[in-house]
Design an enzyme around this catalytic site. Structure first.
Site, PDB file in Angstrom:
ATOM      1  N   ASP A  34     -30.719  -4.779 -20.982  1.00 47.76           N
ATOM      2  CA  ASP A  34     -30.349  -5.838 -20.043  1.00 47.76           C
ATOM      3  C   ASP A  34     -30.026  -5.232 -18.681  1.00 47.76           C
ATOM      4  OD1 ASP A  34     -29.536  -8.781 -19.691  1.00 47.76           O
ATOM      5  OD2 ASP A  34     -27.885  -7.652 -18.791  1.00 47.76           O
ATOM      6  N   TYR A  39     -27.232  -4.902 -10.121  1.00 43.37           N
ATOM      7  CA  TYR A  39     -26.482  -3.755 -10.661  1.00 43.37           C
ATOM      8  C   TYR A  39     -26.816  -2.492  -9.863  1.00 43.37           C
ATOM      9  CZ  TYR A  39     -25.832  -6.912 -14.653  1.00 43.37           C
ATOM     10  OH  TYR A  39     -25.537  -7.992 -15.446  1.00 43.37           O
ATOM     11  N   LYS A  98     -32.687  -9.718 -13.544  1.00 44.65           N
ATOM     12  CA  LYS A  98     -32.152 -10.966 -12.972  1.00 44.65           C
ATOM     13  C   LYS A  98     -32.323 -10.983 -11.459  1.00 44.65           C
ATOM     14  CE  LYS A  98     -28.576 -10.376 -16.471  1.00 44.65           C
ATOM     15  NZ  LYS A  98     -28.252  -8.941 -16.488  1.00 44.65           N
ATOM     16  N   HIS A 157     -29.685 -15.062 -11.894  1.00 49.81           N
ATOM     17  CA  HIS A 157     -28.406 -14.444 -12.278  1.00 49.81           C
ATOM     18  C   HIS A 157     -27.245 -15.446 -12.233  1.00 49.81           C
ATOM     19  CE1 HIS A 157     -26.498 -10.173 -12.301  1.00 49.81           C
ATOM     20  NE2 HIS A 157     -25.746 -11.015 -12.972  1.00 49.81           N
TER      21      HIS A 157
HETATM   22  N1  LIG Z   1     -25.339 -12.429 -16.427  1.00 50.01           N
HETATM   23  C1  LIG Z   1     -24.172 -12.026 -15.972  1.00 50.01           C
HETATM   24  O1  LIG Z   1     -23.609 -12.605 -15.017  1.00 50.01           O
HETATM   25  C2  LIG Z   1     -23.484 -10.853 -16.622  1.00 50.01           C
HETATM   26  C3  LIG Z   1     -22.110 -10.645 -16.384  1.00 50.01           C
HETATM   27  C4  LIG Z   1     -21.510  -9.568 -17.026  1.00 50.01           C
HETATM   28  C5  LIG Z   1     -22.252  -8.749 -17.858  1.00 50.01           C
HETATM   29  N2  LIG Z   1     -23.593  -8.957 -18.053  1.00 50.01           N
HETATM   30  C6  LIG Z   1     -24.417  -8.064 -18.912  1.00 50.01           C
HETATM   31  O2  LIG Z   1     -23.743  -7.929 -20.159  1.00 50.01           O
HETATM   32  C7  LIG Z   1     -23.503  -6.545 -20.419  1.00 50.01           C
HETATM   33  C8  LIG Z   1     -22.257  -6.393 -21.244  1.00 50.01           C
HETATM   34  O3  LIG Z   1     -21.136  -6.947 -20.589  1.00 50.01           O
HETATM   35  P1  LIG Z   1     -19.972  -6.037 -19.956  1.00 50.01           P
HETATM   36  O4  LIG Z   1     -20.545  -4.731 -19.571  1.00 50.01           O
HETATM   37  O5  LIG Z   1     -19.292  -6.863 -18.935  1.00 50.01           O
HETATM   38  O6  LIG Z   1     -18.897  -5.903 -21.109  1.00 50.01           O
HETATM   39  P2  LIG Z   1     -18.894  -5.487 -22.665  1.00 50.01           P
HETATM   40  O7  LIG Z   1     -20.215  -5.029 -23.143  1.00 50.01           O
HETATM   41  O8  LIG Z   1     -18.236  -6.615 -23.376  1.00 50.01           O
HETATM   42  O9  LIG Z   1     -17.865  -4.272 -22.644  1.00 50.01           O
HETATM   43  C9  LIG Z   1     -18.200  -3.052 -22.047  1.00 50.01           C
HETATM   44  C10 LIG Z   1     -16.947  -2.202 -22.077  1.00 50.01           C
HETATM   45  O10 LIG Z   1     -16.549  -1.928 -23.426  1.00 50.01           O
HETATM   46  C11 LIG Z   1     -16.552  -0.505 -23.646  1.00 50.01           C
HETATM   47  N3  LIG Z   1     -17.102  -0.302 -25.002  1.00 50.01           N
HETATM   48  C12 LIG Z   1     -18.402  -0.361 -25.364  1.00 50.01           C
HETATM   49  N4  LIG Z   1     -18.553  -0.157 -26.696  1.00 50.01           N
HETATM   50  C13 LIG Z   1     -17.316   0.058 -27.190  1.00 50.01           C
HETATM   51  C14 LIG Z   1     -16.821   0.338 -28.492  1.00 50.01           C
HETATM   52  N5  LIG Z   1     -17.626   0.431 -29.537  1.00 50.01           N
HETATM   53  N6  LIG Z   1     -15.468   0.500 -28.631  1.00 50.01           N
HETATM   54  C15 LIG Z   1     -14.648   0.399 -27.566  1.00 50.01           C
HETATM   55  N7  LIG Z   1     -15.064   0.130 -26.307  1.00 50.01           N
HETATM   56  C16 LIG Z   1     -16.375  -0.046 -26.116  1.00 50.01           C
HETATM   57  C17 LIG Z   1     -17.427   0.093 -22.547  1.00 50.01           C
HETATM   58  O11 LIG Z   1     -16.993   1.376 -22.155  1.00 50.01           O
HETATM   59  P3  LIG Z   1     -17.929   2.691 -22.245  1.00 50.01           P
HETATM   60  O12 LIG Z   1     -19.167   2.455 -21.430  1.00 50.01           O
HETATM   61  O13 LIG Z   1     -17.047   3.772 -21.678  1.00 50.01           O
HETATM   62  O14 LIG Z   1     -18.222   2.885 -23.710  1.00 50.01           O
HETATM   63  C18 LIG Z   1     -17.205  -0.877 -21.394  1.00 50.01           C
HETATM   64  O15 LIG Z   1     -16.008  -0.558 -20.689  1.00 50.01           O
HETATM   65  C19 LIG Z   1     -23.422  -5.943 -19.015  1.00 50.01           C
HETATM   66  O16 LIG Z   1     -23.503  -4.533 -19.032  1.00 50.01           O
HETATM   67  C20 LIG Z   1     -24.564  -6.644 -18.351  1.00 50.01           C
HETATM   68  O17 LIG Z   1     -25.787  -6.057 -18.747  1.00 50.01           O
HETATM   69  C21 LIG Z   1     -24.211 -10.026 -17.458  1.00 50.01           C
END
Ligand SMILES: NC(=O)c1ccc[n+]([C@@H]2O[C@H](COP(=O)([O-])OP(=O)(O)OC[C@H]3O[C@@H](n4cnc5c(N)ncnc54)[C@H](OP(=O)(O)O)[C@@H]3O)[C@@H](O)[C@H]2O)c1
Length: 299
Positions: free
Chosen positions: A53, A58, A83, A114
């Site tokens: 994704d 980004y 996006k 997005h």
């Molecule tokens: N469409 C939109 O508007 C939108 C908005 C937000 C996000 N997104 C997409 O969704 C993806 C995921 O969302 P997100 O990055 O906001 O949050 P997330 O995936 O819910 O959480 C990521 C966080 O959790 C940590 N983490 C990952 N695996 C873990 C585990 N097994 N145990 C403990 N901690 C863990 C990561 O740190 P480390 O990297 O240090 O492991 C990072 O700080 C984004 O990267 C992006 O691609 C889209």
């Protein structure tokens, strides 16, 4: 119900017969500075992820492309989402061309709007342009329905195999997209985790054939949350740049229906519902828990 990195979900609205999206993808938001390409390479080559994704906004898609190429896995086996950013609603194809050039590919598997928010393409920033009073520089003259027409055009050109939306409420879809859509959105990528399960919106999307994709699936409770979504057949895109966590996040879950029911009920407790991604856009989005008054930028 268990899942694996080989699990996929049908995209009923896709014009491509038999189209599917892999259930688990790797999020890439905020990954860069040399760490993202190795993380993507590891996810694809070692952990077995086949869904990445990404997004123009980004500002790291070159690293995403590098990681995919370094994995040695053929492009055709990987599902890439990207996006179109707010400042490109008037120029979807131009934004997609930058995305394709940065990723080093000639198509994305899925292109999303997005946010349903058009911002001034000639403003003081390509990311979040602001007006003199500090408020976001919204492109008031542009309609999201016009952006969707451009999305359909790039799908017809084959530069995006599937098209969809992100951060769209039922109201936004009903008023701006579905009345004019020749191709209905294949997915709606939204913030989904037990503290923000959006049960009503998810049920509505399923009725429309629009597949919900869970972003920020790890939310506050970390790993079990993504499992809760995926165990219910909702694709999720957890982000990690750490190999051990990437492996863990892609490994099969063993959640009982009782576990899933408990996760689903978490947000029902008073004061527990929480949305983490809440920017002060100052425009109506139509989410039940997100009123325009809350989003007005402080002067
Ligand atoms: N469409 C939109 O508007 C939108 C908005 C937000 C996000 N997104 C997409 O969704 C993806 C995921 O969302 P997100 O990055 O906001 O949050 P997330 O995936 O819910 O959480 C990521 C966080 O959790 C940590 N983490 C990952 N695996 C873990 C585990 N097994 N145990 C403990 N901690 C863990 C990561 O740190 P480390 O990297 O240090 O492991 C990072 O700080 C984004 O990267 C992006 O691609 C889209």
């Amino acid at each position: 119900m268990s899942f694996s990195l080989k699990s996929s979900v049908d995209l009923p609205n896709s014009p491509v017969p038999g189209a599917q999206i892999p259930l688990i993808g790797l999020g890439t938001y905020a990954g860069s500075s040399g760490g993202l390409a190795p993380a993507v390479k590891y996810a694809v080559k070692e952990a077995g992820f086949r869904h990445i994704d990404a997004a123009y906004a980004y500002f790291n898609e070159k690293e995403v492309g590098e990681g995919i190429r370094d994995s040695g896995v053929p492009r055709s086996e990987i599902f890439i989402t990207s996006k179109v950013w707010n400042t490109h609603h008037r120029q979807v194809e131009e934004c997609l061309d930058i995305i394709l050039s940065d990723l080093g590919t000639d198509y994305v598997d899925l292109l999303l709007i997005h946010w349903p928010i058009a911002m001034n393409p000639k403003g003081n920033s390509k990311f979040l342009p602001t007006r003199e009073d500090g408020s976001y520089d919204i492109d008031e003259e542009w309609k999201v329905s016009q952006t969707w027409e451009q999305m359909e055009a790039v799908q017809r050109l084959g530069k995006a195999k599937q098209i969809g939306v992100s951060n769209f409420s039922e109201w936004m879809l009903e008023t701006n997209i579905l009345p004019i859509a020749k191709i209905k959105p294949a997915v709606n990528q939204i913030e989904l985790h037990p503290y923000n399960p959006q049960h009503k919106l998810v049920a509505y999307l399923k009725k429309q054939g629009i597949v919900p994709v869970a972003y920020s699936p790890l939310g506050a409770l970390k790993r079990p949350i993504a499992f809760g979504r995926s165990a219910k057949g909702i694709p999720a895109i957890p982000k990690s740049s750490k190999p051990s966590r990437i492996l863990t996040n892609g490994s099969p879950a063993q959640l009982t229906p009782d576990d899933v029911a408990k996760l689903d009920a978490l947000s029902n407790e008073p004061g527990k519902q929480k949305r983490f991604v809440k920017l002060p856009w100052g425009v109506k989005l139509g989410f039940e828990d997100w009123d325009i008054a809350e989003t007005a930028r402080k002067q």
